[in-house]
Scaffold this motif. Structure first.
Motif, PDB file in Angstrom:
ATOM      1  N   PHE A   1      -6.960  11.100   6.720  1.00  0.00           N
ATOM      2  CA  PHE A   1      -6.872   9.746   6.901  1.00  0.00           C
ATOM      3  C   PHE A   1      -6.869   9.478   8.496  1.00  0.00           C
ATOM      4  O   PHE A   1      -7.808   8.597   8.980  1.00  0.00           O
ATOM      5  CB  PHE A   1      -5.712   9.147   6.419  1.00  0.00           C
ATOM      6  CG  PHE A   1      -5.621   7.827   6.655  1.00  0.00           C
ATOM      7  CD1 PHE A   1      -6.072   6.751   5.670  1.00  0.00           C
ATOM      8  CD2 PHE A   1      -5.030   7.062   7.807  1.00  0.00           C
ATOM      9  CE1 PHE A   1      -5.883   5.325   5.485  1.00  0.00           C
ATOM     10  CE2 PHE A   1      -4.991   5.692   7.972  1.00  0.00           C
ATOM     11  CZ  PHE A   1      -5.466   4.780   6.847  1.00  0.00           C
ATOM     12  N   LEU A   2      -6.451  10.213   9.303  1.00  0.00           N
ATOM     13  CA  LEU A   2      -6.239  10.046  10.709  1.00  0.00           C
ATOM     14  C   LEU A   2      -7.646  10.525  11.522  1.00  0.00           C
ATOM     15  O   LEU A   2      -7.851   9.721  12.429  1.00  0.00           O
ATOM     16  CB  LEU A   2      -5.161  11.042  11.524  1.00  0.00           C
ATOM     17  CG  LEU A   2      -3.788  10.628  11.125  1.00  0.00           C
ATOM     18  CD1 LEU A   2      -2.678  11.529  11.835  1.00  0.00           C
ATOM     19  CD2 LEU A   2      -3.622   9.238  11.776  1.00  0.00           C
TER      20      LEU A   2
ATOM     21  N   LYS B   1     -12.678   8.674  13.934  1.00  0.00           N
ATOM     22  CA  LYS B   1     -14.135   8.375  13.543  1.00  0.00           C
ATOM     23  C   LYS B   1     -14.457   7.030  13.729  1.00  0.00           C
ATOM     24  O   LYS B   1     -15.574   6.419  14.370  1.00  0.00           O
ATOM     25  CB  LYS B   1     -14.681   8.933  12.450  1.00  0.00           C
ATOM     26  CG  LYS B   1     -16.091   9.274  12.322  1.00  0.00           C
ATOM     27  CD  LYS B   1     -16.425  10.554  13.119  1.00  0.00           C
ATOM     28  CE  LYS B   1     -17.889  10.819  13.257  1.00  0.00           C
ATOM     29  NZ  LYS B   1     -18.250  12.181  13.891  1.00  0.00           N
ATOM     30  N   LYS B   2     -13.741   5.964  13.246  1.00  0.00           N
ATOM     31  CA  LYS B   2     -13.724   4.736  13.486  1.00  0.00           C
ATOM     32  C   LYS B   2     -13.526   3.892  14.748  1.00  0.00           C
ATOM     33  O   LYS B   2     -13.834   2.859  15.036  1.00  0.00           O
ATOM     34  CB  LYS B   2     -12.967   3.882  12.269  1.00  0.00           C
ATOM     35  CG  LYS B   2     -13.494   4.230  10.807  1.00  0.00           C
ATOM     36  CD  LYS B   2     -12.777   3.181  10.050  1.00  0.00           C
ATOM     37  CE  LYS B   2     -11.269   3.718   9.623  1.00  0.00           C
ATOM     38  NZ  LYS B   2     -10.693   2.813   8.664  1.00  0.00           N
ATOM     39  N   GLY B   3     -13.056   4.738  15.541  1.00  0.00           N
ATOM     40  CA  GLY B   3     -12.761   4.398  16.929  1.00  0.00           C
ATOM     41  C   GLY B   3     -11.336   4.287  17.668  1.00  0.00           C
ATOM     42  O   GLY B   3     -11.253   4.115  18.886  1.00  0.00           O
ATOM     43  N   LYS B   4     -10.309   4.673  16.755  1.00  0.00           N
ATOM     44  CA  LYS B   4      -9.216   4.517  17.510  1.00  0.00           C
ATOM     45  C   LYS B   4      -8.882   5.911  18.209  1.00  0.00           C
ATOM     46  O   LYS B   4      -9.438   6.949  18.045  1.00  0.00           O
ATOM     47  CB  LYS B   4      -8.041   4.732  16.172  1.00  0.00           C
ATOM     48  CG  LYS B   4      -7.916   3.386  15.680  1.00  0.00           C
ATOM     49  CD  LYS B   4      -6.546   3.180  15.006  1.00  0.00           C
ATOM     50  CE  LYS B   4      -6.550   1.885  13.995  1.00  0.00           C
ATOM     51  NZ  LYS B   4      -5.178   1.796  13.340  1.00  0.00           N
ATOM     52  N   THR B   5      -7.909   5.856  19.160  1.00  0.00           N
ATOM     53  CA  THR B   5      -7.750   7.231  20.075  1.00  0.00           C
ATOM     54  C   THR B   5      -6.259   7.514  19.309  1.00  0.00           C
ATOM     55  O   THR B   5      -5.602   7.072  18.836  1.00  0.00           O
ATOM     56  CB  THR B   5      -7.569   6.512  21.678  1.00  0.00           C
ATOM     57  OG1 THR B   5      -6.398   5.822  21.939  1.00  0.00           O
ATOM     58  CG2 THR B   5      -8.595   5.718  21.945  1.00  0.00           C
ATOM     59  N   ILE B   6      -6.260   8.803  19.965  1.00  0.00           N
ATOM     60  CA  ILE B   6      -4.854   9.660  19.688  1.00  0.00           C
ATOM     61  C   ILE B   6      -3.611   8.921  20.497  1.00  0.00           C
ATOM     62  O   ILE B   6      -2.714   8.876  19.813  1.00  0.00           O
ATOM     63  CB  ILE B   6      -5.016  10.979  20.749  1.00  0.00           C
ATOM     64  CG1 ILE B   6      -5.840  11.863  20.033  1.00  0.00           C
ATOM     65  CG2 ILE B   6      -3.574  11.640  20.463  1.00  0.00           C
ATOM     66  CD1 ILE B   6      -5.792  12.425  18.502  1.00  0.00           C
TER      67      ILE B   6
END
Length: 288
Positions: free
Chosen positions: A149-150, A155-160
């Motif tokens: 999921f993470l 991949k959709k654009g969220k950062t760590i």
């Protein structure tokens, strides 16, 4: 002549020992680490998280046990105390209907009388360099589901950094984690696993480790150490390396939960290394 601690550490993920769901026991007869499960109910019991409450009950029970208490009797006494607590809090019927409401804990115990380590749940042990783990198949499934999921969120654009503030992977696996409570102490199910929760345990599935008479030391630890080593320093160093390289704990070390802003680690952790005069027969020899 008895047992003595070589090195130890018990600390909560928030740094506050009062909030930790890890506790340990060290008496003349027993050494134990208790790891209360992370609260998924959102409720507190007696102003404590369920994990903290059960850890305290297990700890106080073991501290009062006679030296020759067997594994089976120890669990029976702990379960009796837990059932009494559930009744006092008025939650027994709710727990019987919704298994995920039950406080649960992993437990690992060294009995000096029997010269054995009893492993219920996923706490860890080292005896003279040999590591004993008790990983659950179901934990691997939930950790991989969260990891997948993470990876998709990134991949959709969220950062760590964004995910460290708000972990949607943890939310995603909540239903899976709730479902696994129904499989606790299930003797037949392929995903069943043994745990302390106030209900019967299948002792044929409890790992019993016979400690060699010439063992130099024993380490008991919770699963807050992703890679347990022979020394506290090395175990801590590897933990800090994991938290630096993979703070979300979804690549290098896959877990159901990762580090959050304001936390010192992804989980509470306890490390207890000790040595001593082992076994009943050694006591008899000493007394002659």
């Amino acid at each position: 002549m008895g047992m003595s601690i070589i090195e130890s550490l018990s600390i909560g993920k928030l740094g506050n020992p009062e909030l930790s769901e890890d506790l340990f026991v060290f008496t003349a007869d027993f050494v134990a680490v208790v790891d209360g499960a992370t609260n998924i109910t959102g409720k507190k019991l007696n102003n404590k998280t369920p994990g903290r409450l059960i850890a305290e009950i297990v700890k106080s029970t073991i501290e009062t046990l006679p030296s020759d208490t067997t594994l089976q009797n120890m669990v029976a006494i702990i379960n009796r105390h837990l059932q009494e607590t559930y009744k006092e809090l008025g939650i027994l019927e709710e727990i019987e209907e919704h298994a995920w409401m039950a406080p649960t804990a992993s437990l690992i115990v060294y009995s000096r009388f029997y010269h054995e380590v009893w492993q219920i749940g996923d706490c860890q042990c080292i005896v003279d360099g040999r590591l004993y783990m008790n990983e659950k198949k179901i934990d691997e499934i939930t950790a991989n589901a969260r990891s997948l999921f993470l990876e998709a969120e990134i991949k959709k654009g969220k950062t760590i950094d964004e995910l460290l503030l708000d972990d949607p992977g943890w939310e995603f696996i909540q239903e899976l984690i709730q479902q696994q409570y129904y499989l606790q102490n299930d003797r037949e199910n392929q995903y069943g696993f043994e745990i302390i929760n106030g209900f019967p345990v299948d002792f044929s599935k409890v790992r019993v480790i016979k400690v060699p008479d010439d063992a130099g030391y024993i380490v008991l630890a919770s699963d807050g150490y992703p890679f347990l080593k022979n020394s506290l320093e090395e175990s801590e160093a590897i933990l800090q390396s994991v938290l630096k390289q993979d703070p979300l704990c979804f690549r290098t070390f896959k877990s159901a939960k990762g580090l959050k802003k304001g936390q010192q680690s992804f989980d509470d952790r306890t490390y207890l290394k000790f040595t001593g005069t082992w076994g009943r027969h050694l006591d008899l020899i000493t007394e002659r």
